[in-house]
Design a protein around this motif. Structure first.
Motif, PDB file in Angstrom:
ATOM      1  N   ILE A  53      90.269  62.350   3.804  1.00  0.00           N
ATOM      2  CA  ILE A  53      90.008  63.058   5.060  1.00  0.00           C
ATOM      3  C   ILE A  53      89.565  62.050   6.113  1.00  0.00           C
ATOM      4  CG2 ILE A  53      88.495  64.719   6.223  1.00  0.00           C
ATOM      5  CD1 ILE A  53      88.505  66.316   3.535  1.00  0.00           C
ATOM      6  N   ARG A  54      88.626  61.192   5.752  1.00  0.00           N
ATOM      7  CA  ARG A  54      88.124  60.192   6.693  1.00  0.00           C
ATOM      8  C   ARG A  54      89.230  59.230   7.131  1.00  0.00           C
ATOM      9  NH1 ARG A  54      83.131  57.446   4.685  1.00  0.00           N
ATOM     10  NH2 ARG A  54      82.144  59.155   5.791  1.00  0.00           N
ATOM     11  N   THR A  55      90.015  58.738   6.180  1.00  0.00           N
ATOM     12  CA  THR A  55      91.091  57.800   6.488  1.00  0.00           C
ATOM     13  C   THR A  55      92.107  58.417   7.440  1.00  0.00           C
ATOM     14  OG1 THR A  55      90.822  56.665   4.374  1.00  0.00           O
ATOM     15  CG2 THR A  55      92.952  56.413   5.485  1.00  0.00           C
ATOM     16  N   ALA A  56      92.537  59.636   7.132  1.00  0.00           N
ATOM     17  CA  ALA A  56      93.532  60.314   7.977  1.00  0.00           C
ATOM     18  C   ALA A  56      92.951  60.614   9.359  1.00  0.00           C
ATOM     19  CB  ALA A  56      93.997  61.596   7.308  1.00  0.00           C
ATOM     20  N   ARG A  57      91.691  61.010   9.399  1.00  0.00           N
ATOM     21  CA  ARG A  57      91.046  61.299  10.695  1.00  0.00           C
ATOM     22  C   ARG A  57      91.004  60.035  11.550  1.00  0.00           C
ATOM     23  NH1 ARG A  57      86.211  60.164  12.371  1.00  0.00           N
ATOM     24  NH2 ARG A  57      85.276  59.872  10.313  1.00  0.00           N
ATOM     25  N   ARG A  58      90.608  58.947  10.961  1.00  0.00           N
ATOM     26  CA  ARG A  58      90.545  57.694  11.716  1.00  0.00           C
ATOM     27  C   ARG A  58      91.933  57.229  12.143  1.00  0.00           C
ATOM     28  NH1 ARG A  58      85.924  54.446   8.247  1.00  0.00           N
ATOM     29  NH2 ARG A  58      84.144  55.506   9.188  1.00  0.00           N
ATOM     30  N   HIS A  59      92.919  57.407  11.263  1.00  0.00           N
ATOM     31  CA  HIS A  59      94.289  57.034  11.609  1.00  0.00           C
ATOM     32  C   HIS A  59      94.771  57.833  12.821  1.00  0.00           C
ATOM     33  CE1 HIS A  59      98.358  55.577  11.060  1.00  0.00           C
ATOM     34  NE2 HIS A  59      98.768  56.817  11.249  1.00  0.00           N
ATOM     35  N   ARG A  60      94.397  59.078  12.888  1.00  0.00           N
ATOM     36  CA  ARG A  60      94.765  59.936  14.028  1.00  0.00           C
ATOM     37  C   ARG A  60      93.858  59.705  15.234  1.00  0.00           C
ATOM     38  NH1 ARG A  60      99.432  60.498  12.344  1.00  0.00           N
ATOM     39  NH2 ARG A  60      99.806  61.948  10.657  1.00  0.00           N
ATOM     40  N   GLU A  61      92.932  58.760  15.081  1.00  0.00           N
ATOM     41  CA  GLU A  61      91.990  58.387  16.142  1.00  0.00           C
ATOM     42  C   GLU A  61      91.194  59.597  16.634  1.00  0.00           C
ATOM     43  OE1 GLU A  61      94.226  56.181  19.067  1.00  0.00           O
ATOM     44  OE2 GLU A  61      94.564  54.530  17.675  1.00  0.00           O
ATOM     45  N   LEU A  62      90.711  60.370  15.658  1.00  0.00           N
ATOM     46  CA  LEU A  62      89.868  61.522  15.964  1.00  0.00           C
ATOM     47  C   LEU A  62      88.442  61.230  15.518  1.00  0.00           C
ATOM     48  CD1 LEU A  62      92.097  64.444  14.606  1.00  0.00           C
ATOM     49  CD2 LEU A  62      91.712  63.849  17.000  1.00  0.00           C
ATOM     50  N   SER A  63      87.493  61.680  16.290  1.00  0.00           N
ATOM     51  CA  SER A  63      86.095  61.621  15.862  1.00  0.00           C
ATOM     52  C   SER A  63      85.838  62.807  14.930  1.00  0.00           C
ATOM     53  CB  SER A  63      85.170  61.706  17.070  1.00  0.00           C
ATOM     54  OG  SER A  63      85.274  62.996  17.667  1.00  0.00           O
ATOM     55  N   GLN A  64      84.719  62.772  14.233  1.00  0.00           N
ATOM     56  CA  GLN A  64      84.344  63.927  13.420  1.00  0.00           C
ATOM     57  C   GLN A  64      84.209  65.163  14.308  1.00  0.00           C
ATOM     58  OE1 GLN A  64      80.784  62.668  11.371  1.00  0.00           O
ATOM     59  NE2 GLN A  64      81.958  61.807   9.671  1.00  0.00           N
ATOM     60  N   GLU A  65      83.672  64.989  15.472  1.00  0.00           N
ATOM     61  CA  GLU A  65      83.501  66.090  16.429  1.00  0.00           C
ATOM     62  C   GLU A  65      84.850  66.692  16.832  1.00  0.00           C
ATOM     63  OE1 GLU A  65      81.177  68.664  18.665  1.00  0.00           O
ATOM     64  OE2 GLU A  65      80.312  66.939  17.644  1.00  0.00           O
ATOM     65  N   GLN A  66      85.830  65.835  17.109  1.00  0.00           N
ATOM     66  CA  GLN A  66      87.151  66.326  17.512  1.00  0.00           C
ATOM     67  C   GLN A  66      87.827  67.096  16.383  1.00  0.00           C
ATOM     68  OE1 GLN A  66      88.458  62.407  18.720  1.00  0.00           O
ATOM     69  NE2 GLN A  66      88.690  63.086  20.851  1.00  0.00           N
TER      70      GLN A  66
ATOM     71  N   ASP B  33      81.346  72.851  12.489  1.00  0.00           N
ATOM     72  CA  ASP B  33      80.397  71.905  13.066  1.00  0.00           C
ATOM     73  C   ASP B  33      80.733  70.480  12.622  1.00  0.00           C
ATOM     74  OD1 ASP B  33      77.602  71.817  14.452  1.00  0.00           O
ATOM     75  OD2 ASP B  33      77.406  70.520  12.684  1.00  0.00           O
ATOM     76  N   ARG B  34      80.429  69.501  13.447  1.00  0.00           N
ATOM     77  CA  ARG B  34      80.669  68.095  13.107  1.00  0.00           C
ATOM     78  C   ARG B  34      79.999  67.718  11.792  1.00  0.00           C
ATOM     79  NH1 ARG B  34      78.149  63.801  12.263  1.00  0.00           N
ATOM     80  NH2 ARG B  34      76.204  64.711  12.943  1.00  0.00           N
ATOM     81  N   ARG B  35      78.829  68.256  11.541  1.00  0.00           N
ATOM     82  CA  ARG B  35      78.110  67.935  10.304  1.00  0.00           C
ATOM     83  C   ARG B  35      78.894  68.372   9.065  1.00  0.00           C
ATOM     84  NH1 ARG B  35      72.665  70.575  12.425  1.00  0.00           N
ATOM     85  NH2 ARG B  35      74.310  72.004  12.993  1.00  0.00           N
ATOM     86  N   THR B  36      79.664  69.439   9.203  1.00  0.00           N
ATOM     87  CA  THR B  36      80.488  69.907   8.094  1.00  0.00           C
ATOM     88  C   THR B  36      81.536  68.865   7.733  1.00  0.00           C
ATOM     89  OG1 THR B  36      80.119  72.207   8.711  1.00  0.00           O
ATOM     90  CG2 THR B  36      82.040  71.751   7.320  1.00  0.00           C
ATOM     91  N   ILE B  37      82.180  68.291   8.743  1.00  0.00           N
ATOM     92  CA  ILE B  37      83.175  67.233   8.500  1.00  0.00           C
ATOM     93  C   ILE B  37      82.502  66.052   7.807  1.00  0.00           C
ATOM     94  CG2 ILE B  37      84.807  65.606   9.556  1.00  0.00           C
ATOM     95  CD1 ILE B  37      85.668  68.607   9.640  1.00  0.00           C
ATOM     96  N   HIS B  38      81.347  65.655   8.289  1.00  0.00           N
ATOM     97  CA  HIS B  38      80.600  64.558   7.665  1.00  0.00           C
ATOM     98  C   HIS B  38      80.321  64.877   6.196  1.00  0.00           C
ATOM     99  CE1 HIS B  38      77.663  61.405   6.978  1.00  0.00           C
ATOM    100  NE2 HIS B  38      76.859  62.339   6.512  1.00  0.00           N
ATOM    101  N   ARG B  39      79.900  66.086   5.923  1.00  0.00           N
ATOM    102  CA  ARG B  39      79.579  66.482   4.547  1.00  0.00           C
ATOM    103  C   ARG B  39      80.817  66.477   3.656  1.00  0.00           C
ATOM    104  NH1 ARG B  39      75.882  70.885   7.190  1.00  0.00           N
ATOM    105  NH2 ARG B  39      73.951  69.682   7.335  1.00  0.00           N
ATOM    106  N   TYR B  40      81.961  66.884   4.191  1.00  0.00           N
ATOM    107  CA  TYR B  40      83.208  66.833   3.421  1.00  0.00           C
ATOM    108  C   TYR B  40      83.589  65.385   3.120  1.00  0.00           C
ATOM    109  CZ  TYR B  40      84.163  71.765   4.690  1.00  0.00           C
ATOM    110  OH  TYR B  40      84.126  73.125   4.865  1.00  0.00           O
ATOM    111  N   GLU B  41      83.477  64.530   4.124  1.00  0.00           N
ATOM    112  CA  GLU B  41      83.874  63.128   3.949  1.00  0.00           C
ATOM    113  C   GLU B  41      82.968  62.378   2.985  1.00  0.00           C
ATOM    114  OE1 GLU B  41      86.016  62.405   8.289  1.00  0.00           O
ATOM    115  OE2 GLU B  41      84.122  61.394   7.865  1.00  0.00           O
TER     116      GLU B  41
END
Length: 94
Positions: free
Chosen positions: A20-33, A41-49
């Motif tokens: 999830i983190r790798t693909a998000r960064r590849h798409r140049e998205l922040s956790q918030e985006q 919530d952004r914290r949910t993405i952080h918790r998944y990653e």
């Protein structure tokens, strides 16, 4: 669900979080985006990653769609994540 998951399950969940983190960064998205794209919530993405929380299947479907990768690729056993653009016929129509 068992109280303690087998080590191999924990390792697979960790790989999914890393994907999830790798693909998000590849798409140049922040956790918030990414969070905004799937209405969490952004914290949910952080918790998944970081595997502090395990996403439900429905969340994995939303995440894969937002990141423009297939659910199968997100869940694949290989540690490699192919970040080629998804072909239009591989993605559901909106």
């Amino acid at each position: 669900m068992p109280e303690k998951l087998p080590d191999w399950v924990v390792a697979r969940c960790r790989v999914i979080g890393e994907r999830i983190r790798t693909a998000r960064r590849h798409r140049e998205l922040s956790q918030e985006q990414l969070a905004n794209l799937i209405a969490v919530d952004r914290r949910t993405i952080h918790r998944y990653e970081t595997m502090q929380r395990q996403p439900a299947l429905s969340m994995l479907v939303l995440i894969a769609d937002a990141l423009e990768i297939s659910l199968a690729e997100l869940m694949a056993a290989s540690n490699e994540l192919d970040m080629r653009e998804a072909r239009a016929d591989e993605r559901p129509s909106s």
